[in-house]
Scaffold this motif. Sequence first.
Motif: not given
Length: 252
Positions: A140-155
């Motif tokens: 769920v946390s990663l989905l919340r990050t990905v759904v923002q449709k930003k070009p770079l994910l910081l994990l």
Amino acid sequence: MTSGLDLTDVRKGFGGAPVLDGVSLSVAPGEIVSLIGPSGSGKSTLLSLLTGALAPESGRMLFDGAPMTGRARPVAYMPQRDALLPWRRALDNAAVGLEVAGVRRREARQQADALFDTFGLQGTQDRYPRQLSGGMRQRVSLLRTVVQKKPLLLLDEPFGALDAITRDDLQMWLLNIWAVHRWSILLVTHDIREAIRLSDRVHVLSSRPGRLVGEVQVSRDIPRDDRFFADPRIAPLEGRLHDMLRAGSHRD
């Protein structure tokens, strides 16, 4: 023009004490780059600079050739802990990042809901965080990050709090879903094996203060499956990273 993330000689300190001392690295489109280092080496500080929570003292931070300044950033951040709001159901938690960005609640929920099946979460939309397993909470946390449709994910150590079996399962799941979407990812982790398994490149950050002391490339020709660590090319990479990390942990 530079494509993707490009950091050059980035410096940051607190109270006159340097924390990051001239860090330069890049993340190309569709690439997973990991950053490992001892506690206090500045990994979280670097992520805070990228999100805009902190400002660098000097150096250059570019994305697709444009300076990373102001509040609007081309990044989405996933913290070490899932940070799900206990009073919000899973779907509402997944949509909260969009709502903060100004998307109307109904539309944010629709966008998040469309990804629940892809993330293996179908049927959990109405569950509260306490009703989810640790692995589901991280999804769920990663989905919340990905759904923002930003070009770079910081994990930031996304699987560090999970048991070994769940962590292994989520690493494989992340690789499989990344193979479809090809997000650009900067991953911070303490786990050398996790860094090798997930990444195209692994950077080592020292604590004297935070300086990059080495880099290892991991070929995508090595199948990222259950036999990954049995491949004879992996043990030497682990050894090199152990040596770099040990050297980088010794203070002057």
